[in-house]
Each structure stands twice: as structure tokens, then as C-alpha cells.
Design an enzyme around this catalytic site. Structure first.
Site, PDB file in Angstrom:
ATOM      1  N   ASP A  60      -4.734   0.898  -8.309  1.00  0.00           N
ATOM      2  CA  ASP A  60      -4.763   0.318  -6.965  1.00  0.00           C
ATOM      3  C   ASP A  60      -6.211   0.170  -6.503  1.00  0.00           C
ATOM      4  O   ASP A  60      -7.092  -0.063  -7.315  1.00  0.00           O
ATOM      5  CB  ASP A  60      -3.952   1.214  -6.014  1.00  0.00           C
ATOM      6  CG  ASP A  60      -3.253   0.423  -4.917  1.00  0.00           C
ATOM      7  OD1 ASP A  60      -3.965  -0.156  -4.079  1.00  0.00           O
ATOM      8  OD2 ASP A  60      -2.015   0.384  -4.899  1.00  0.00           O
ATOM      9  N   HIS A 131      -5.022   0.556   0.939  1.00  0.00           N
ATOM     10  CA  HIS A 131      -3.811   0.309   0.158  1.00  0.00           C
ATOM     11  C   HIS A 131      -3.582   1.396  -0.886  1.00  0.00           C
ATOM     12  O   HIS A 131      -2.472   1.928  -1.022  1.00  0.00           O
ATOM     13  CB  HIS A 131      -3.935  -1.064  -0.493  1.00  0.00           C
ATOM     14  CG  HIS A 131      -2.675  -1.607  -1.085  1.00  0.00           C
ATOM     15  ND1 HIS A 131      -2.251  -1.290  -2.355  1.00  0.00           N
ATOM     16  CD2 HIS A 131      -1.756  -2.477  -0.600  1.00  0.00           C
ATOM     17  CE1 HIS A 131      -1.125  -1.935  -2.620  1.00  0.00           C
ATOM     18  NE2 HIS A 131      -0.798  -2.662  -1.569  1.00  0.00           N
ATOM     19  N   SER A 468       4.725  -3.066  -2.312  1.00  0.00           N
ATOM     20  CA  SER A 468       3.712  -2.055  -2.635  1.00  0.00           C
ATOM     21  C   SER A 468       4.109  -0.689  -2.117  1.00  0.00           C
ATOM     22  O   SER A 468       3.717   0.336  -2.673  1.00  0.00           O
ATOM     23  CB  SER A 468       2.365  -2.443  -2.025  1.00  0.00           C
ATOM     24  OG  SER A 468       1.742  -3.454  -2.751  1.00  0.00           O
TER      25      SER A 468
END
Length: 685
Positions: A60, A131, A468
Site C-alpha cells: 500500500d 490509505h 480497499s
């Protein structure tokens, strides 16, 4: 003499270094791992010791190591099998501990695409997007008391495997053209993670569906699975378009996104008496009174188009018309939070974000920079109709509150990418769905909660929505299953998760999609994950590395191409029937007349006798042979056949769906059946 690299005898394949996009804590209560904060003795959490010493890796944007979710308080020594490191060699490095045991960065592929690396931010595993911290903490974050987002959803944050060790592999970069994650970096990260000793890899990124031979993520995932690592991937956020699902390799677990029974509600109240439910995590209006309302079309600047003004795009709004009013904007191309920023810049005191038709009932709680509420398509029509019906429209937005046990839940998010699988239609994707809307998890202090430059706020926890977010929910469940059943293969774990899933919501009705119409396996795969059922599935559909290589043979790969996956010569068997690939779902995309498919189930529970039951797809007859399977010991395998026949007289004109259920009265092993009949007039996606 120099030759092209592709002509070197040891080079199996050369493909474009493609960029991949990021697919953007009450959920564990919703998944019944706990009940109102209490963990019962029969919970998978308790049985699997909260994922103790399983190692979860995350590909990520990196990690924010100072987050409390990655504290090592109460953790013992790092597992001896761990061989990884922390790259902490720059001023922005990532210090590790006994919880966050690894952090590495990979940027050569990104640099090759965009030129030389851009300063020290390109040489660190530190997360400047949020994220990566969000996804990693969702999968394996530690217990954090008093977590909330702007005071909403206050409680104890934790990941699916809160006692697992975690490692961050930064492959996604954002200085140019948004966040991208390149195949060269992804493949290198997979190789390093395999060496490091991870048990689970959570991968919340992807691109357009592509042939496995040209997909670095598929190639990397294959090598991980070959080494016993379970790879969990997001399905993509390109829904509700049919055939948009990505990460479709059969050796991955592909996860769609659905809602849970918590909403951050902010109501829109109109002077005509309508009270419309919306959602938000933004601050409340400054005064408890009605404010003037205006639609973004009415607020159009002189030189702007009505279409762009309706979407509240930058430079399209007239401040003289907007100042002091609540602005109604239409959801569309530009980001939801940017619409709020444009409304604020034009002088609005608040914003009502109204879904377009494609977004349906999917409403997302964003941390807008001004008081706001996001409402569904039908309610949005009512707001615009009211504004256009009077010369003095007035409205109000209530302060957001966290509401629990809402119904119906779950339903599929409109953004969640859908099947059919456009690469190999015989494999159903996604495999499973999990919570992916308004998820609270750890966040980076290096960016704002909206990830927009104009937003100067910083938060330790944030709400995010996307596949996600659903992907690491399943990764956390996989971590628990790895702790409880360390001898299970990646395929057995996927089977346990799929065959124990549910397809009904908390009203005991069929799961719906974002438009509140009945969803199908093309949205949710086998259904919504049920962790407690997955720990004791009874039977599993297992697969070996040879099975996956034979799968590649069946889809037409030659021996040279297969070497990219096998790391050596591999001779294909004389016959390979793709329909007999031992997947937990059964998909026949072009059924002509009748076909018989074969499956093998392995007993992973107590001895028992399983009887079959079939819900036939419309227009398709299904028979099972044998109808009864008797197992005397753990590990015993039994084979059965399923014969499917299209009835010309009443066969459907579209894909049709059914299910096969094996049960011994205690275990319920359910497989979706997906059929498209190849008959005249039959419509396919």
C-alpha cells in the site's frame, strides 16, 4: 553486440510496467466476533487468540508508525520465522517495534515511469496518504481505547487480527498524477515479503482486469500462494458497471464492498416538512435555524456550463448567489469533498450532496470542510424539486450522529466492482464481500482526513470507503484462520470463507445492491463473510500449485508462458477441463445442452454424512451424483459430479443463479452456481 532484453534466453516475459490505482470499528461487532464489546468463548477471536503471532503484510502507501494501532504494548518477542527489516535510513524513516515488525519501500518502477525520485519522501515507508495506515490497521491493528472521528463512533478500535504482527510494503506513490503503484515495485515487494516470512498479504490496489501473463500483481500473488501465503485483494471501485471486477486470478481472494449496520446520520430538514436521512462526519451548522437553500444550477457563474455547475466544480459557482446559503450539489465526476470545498469557497454555510442515479442509495460519511449531508438519489430529487417549487426555499442540516443497528444491512455498495470475470469467465469474481463503507481505522498525520491540500486538519483515525477497506477485513479474518489452522492451504482458507458466507441481510431478506434491488453473485461472490462459521466449515474445496498450473494449461498458456509462474519447466497434462477446476463456486458461461462438472471436497471437521440440496437456476435443471457423502475421518476426500442442463422452453435470457448446499445438520457448505445458457436469443453481459 546488444540484443533486446526480450530475446534473452532466460527472459520468459516482458510486459509494460503498468501503474495500479489504490482502491479506496463496529464492523467486527457486525461480523459477530464480539457483541457490544464482549468476546464470547465461541468467537473466532477467542479460539484463534486474536491472530496471535500471525504476520500480516500490506502492499500500500506505507504506514504511520506512531499510530496507537501499531503500539507493541503487551507484545512478546518477534516470531523467530521473521526475516524482514525496517528501512529506517532516512530522516523520514519508519521505526519498528514488536507489533510493526517490518517496513520497506519500493520505488524503482515508479521512478522509471516518472523520472528520478522526488526527494526524501520517495525513500521512506512512511505513509503520507493515510490509505496504507488505514488498511493495515483494519487488518491487524492493535486495540485502541477511545478512538473516534471528530467525536463520532467513539469506542475501541481494532483490526481483524489485533494480536497479529504487521509489516508495511510501500509500493504506491503520490507526488505526481495521484497515487499509483507500479508492477515492477509490486513484484519486488511480493518477492521480499515471501522472503520475510509473512503469512497473509493484504493488497488494496489494482488496475483494469488483464491477462494473468501481463499482470504483475497476479504473477507476484502466484509466487506468494506457492509459498503458502494467502493473498487477499480488493475487487475495485468501478461499479456498478458489469464486468468491472479486477484482481481476478483464481489463486487470490477477491473482495467486494458492502455496508454494515452503523451509519453516521445527518438529516436534511426542509421547510415543507420533509426530513431526509443523509450521512456525514462534518461539523454542525453554526446556528439551529433554517437557512436559505439554492441549487448549484441556480448558483451557476456567468461563464460556466450548467452541467459543470450542477457538479459544483471549481470556478462554476457565483459567490454572490451562494453566500450564506445551503448549496445542493449533484454527485458526479469531481471528488465529493472537493464539492464541499468549492461550496465553502463560494460562501455557502452548508452543502447537500445529492446522489446521481448511478449512485442510488449509497451514501458515504465524508469529513467535509463545511456542514454537509450526503443523501440518496430519490431524496436528492425531492430536494431539487422543493427548491424549484418556491421563491423562498429553506432548509437545515442536523449535526451528525452515529446510529447503530440500521436496516437493511449489509447491502452492496454501488461503487463495488462487479462480475462477470472478463478474463476467465469460468471463475466467479469477486469471491466474497465484507464491510467497506464508512470504516473507522488509523490514519496518517502526514495528510488531512480528506487527503486534499486545502484541508489543514489532522486526525489519528478516519472514515474511509472502498473495496480497499473491505479487503483488509477479510485479511484480518484470514489471519485468525492461519493462527487456528496453520496447516490449511490458501485455497482451503478461501473455501472456508466462501462456503460459510451469507446472502441475506439483517432483515433475513436477500442482500440488496446500492439501488436496493436484489444483488447477485456478480456483486457479492459467495456472499457476506461470516468469520465464526469459517473457522469450522466442515468441508473445503482444496487446490494445489499443480492445480493452478493446470488451470493455466486449460486456458491456453504454453509451457514457456507457464514458466513465469512455475519457476521451471512444466508439462501440461493431455486433457484439462476448465469447468472441473476445484473452485468453491461453479460457473458455466456458455451452457449448451448439458454438461457435467466434477468437484472434490475434503473433510476438515468431525466425521459425518453430508446430504446435497440444490436451488436450481431459473431454466436450468441440476442433478448431483452421489447425493450423499459419508466421511469417516479428517482429511478424507470425496468426489461428486454436478450435471446441468438448459431447458430450451424456459431458459433465461440472462445469467441465472442458484446454489449447491452440502450439510450434515451442523455444517452448511454452500457454493453459488452461475449459468449462462448458449441458446438462441440468450443475452450475455
Amino acid at each position: 553486440m546488444f540484443y533486446p532484453m526480450s530475446e534473452h534466453p532466460k527472459v520468459v516475459s516482458v510486459f509494460l510496467n503498468q501503474g495500479r490505482k489504490l482502491h479506496t470499528t463496529h464492523s467486527w461487532n457486525f461480523l459477530l466476533l464480539e457483541k457490544n464489546g464482549v468476546v464470547h468463548s465461541d468467537s473466532l477471536w477467542k479460539k484463534a487468540r486474536f491472530g496471535e503471532d500471525t504476520i500480516i503484510g500490506n502492499l500500500d502507501t506505507g504506514v504511520w508508525p506512531e499510530s496507537e494501532s501499531f503500539s507493541d504494548k503487551g507484545f512478546g518477542p518477534i516470531p523467530s520465522k521473521w526475516k524482514g527489516i525496517c528501512q529506517n535510513d532516512t530522516i523520514a524513516g519508519v521505526p519498528c517495534n514488536r507489533k510493526l515488525i517490518g517496513a520497506r519501500y519500493f520505488n524503482k518502477g515508479y521512478a522509471a515511469a516518472y523520472g528520478s525520485p522526488l526527494g526524501s519522501l520517495m525513500n521512506t515507508a512512511r505513509d503520507y496518504k493515510g490509505h496504507g495506515s488505514h488498511t493495515l490497521s483494519t487488518a491487524g491493528g492493535n486495540f485502541v481505547l477511545g478512538a473516534s472521528v471528530f467525536g463520532l463512533g467513539n469506542g475501541t478500535a481494532k483490526g481483524g487480527s489485533p494480536r497479529a504482527r504487521v509489516a508495511a510494503y510501500k509500493v504506491c506513490w503520490s507526488p505526481i498524477n495521484g497515487s499509483e503503484c507500479f508492477d515492477a515495485d509490486i513484484i519486488e515487494a511480493f518477492d521480499v515479503a515471501i522472503h520475510d516470512g509473512v503469512d497473509v498479504l493484504s493488497v488494496s490496489l489494482g488496475g483494469d482486469p488483464s491477462d494473468y501473463f501481463n499482470d504483475g500483481l497476479s504473477i507476484g500473488a502466484f509466487h506468494a500462494v506457492k509459498n503458502g501465503i494467502v493473498v487477499v485483494c480488493s475487487a475495485g471501485n468501478s461499479g456498478p458497471t458489469a464486468g468491472s471486477v479486477s484482481n481476478v486470478s483464481p489463486w487470490m481472494i477477491t473482495v467486494g464492498a458492502s455496508t454494515m449496520d452503523r451509519e453516521f446520520q445527518a438529516y436534511v430538514e426542509l421547510r415543507n416538512g420533509l426530513r431526509l436521512k443523509g450521512t456525514s462526519t462534518s461539523k454542525p451548522l453554526p446556528e439551529d435555524r433554517f437557512y436559505p437553500l439554492i441549487s448549484s444550477a441556480q448558483a451557476k457563474a456567468a461563464n460556466a456550463s450548467t452541467k459543470h455547475a450542477m457538479l459544483c466544480q471549481g470556478g462554476t459557482l457565483d459567490p454572490e448567489k451562494v453566500k450564506g446559503k445551503i448549496l445542493a450539489c449533484l454527485r458526479g465526476e469531481n471528488s465529493r469533498v472537493d464539492k464541499g470545498q468549492q461550496a465553502a469557497l463560494a460562501g455557502a454555510v452548508g452543502m447537500i450532496l445529492c446522489n446521481d442515479e448511478s449512485s442510488g442509495n449509497e451514501i458515504i460519511a465524508d469529513p467535509h470542510v463545511l456542514p454537509a449531508s450526503h443523501i440518496n438519489y430519490t431524496d436528492g430529487l425531492a430536494v431539487f424539486a422543493y427548491i424549484n417549487s418556491t421563491n423562498d426555499p429553506l432548509g437545515f442540516i442536523t449535526a451528525p450522529t452515529a446510529e447503530l443497528y440500521t436496516k437493511p444491512a449489509p447491502f452492496m455498495a454501488s461503487f463495488s466492482s462487479k462480475g462477470p470475470n472478463t478474463v476467465t469467465t469460468e471463475i466467479l469474481k469477486p469471491d466474497i464481500t465484507a464491510p467497506g463503507v464508512n470504516i473507522i481505522a488509523a490514519y496518517s498525520q502526514g495528510t488531512s482526513p480528506t487527503d486534499e491540500d486545502f484541508d489543514k486538519r489532522r486526525v489519528p483515525f478516519n472514515t474511509e470507503s472502498g473495496t480497499s477497506m473491505s479487503c483488509p477485513h477479510v485479511s484480518g479474518v484470514v489471519g485468525l484462520l492461519k493462527t487456528l489452522h496453520p496447516d490449511w492451504s490458501p485455497a482451503a482458507i478461501r473455501s472456508a470463507i466462501m462456503t460459510s458466507a451469507r446472502t441475506k441481510d439483517n432483515t433475513v431478506s436477500p442482500m440488496l445492491n446500492g439501488s436496493l434491488e436484489k444483488a447477485t453473485p456478480f456483486s457479492y461472490g459467495a456472499g457476506h463473510v461470516r468469520p465464526n462459521r469459517a473457522m469450522d466449515p466442515g468441508l473445503v474445496y482444496d487446490l494445489t500449485v499443480s492445480d493452478y498450473l493446470n488451470f493455466l494449461c486449460a486456458i491456453g498458456y504454453n509451457e514457456t508462458m507457464i514458466q513465469l509462474f512455475s519457476d521451471g519447466p512444466y508439462k501440461c497434462p493431455k486433457t484439462c477441463n476448465l469447468l472441473n477446476f476445484n473452485y468453491p463456486s461453479i460457473t458455466v458461461p456458455k451452457l449448451s445442452g448439458s454438461v457435467t462438472v466434477t468437484r472434490t471436497v475434503k473433510n476438515v471437521g468431525s466425521p459425518g454424512t453430508y446430504a446435497s440440496r440444490v436451488r436450481e437456476p431459473r431454466g436450468i435443471s441440476v442433478s448431483v451424483e452421489p447425493r450423499i457423502l459419508k466421511f469417516d475421518k479428517i482429511g478424507e476426500e470425496k468426489r461428486f459430479t454436478l450435471t446441468l442442463e438448459a431447458k430450451r422452453a424456459d431458459a433465461a435470457k440472462d445469467y441465472v443463479f442458484g446454489e449447491l448446499l452440502w450439510s450434515d445438520g451442523v455444517h452448511y457448505v454452500r457454493s453459488p452456481i452461475v449459468i449462462a445458457a448458449a441458446i438462441e436469443g440468450f443475452k450475455e453481459y
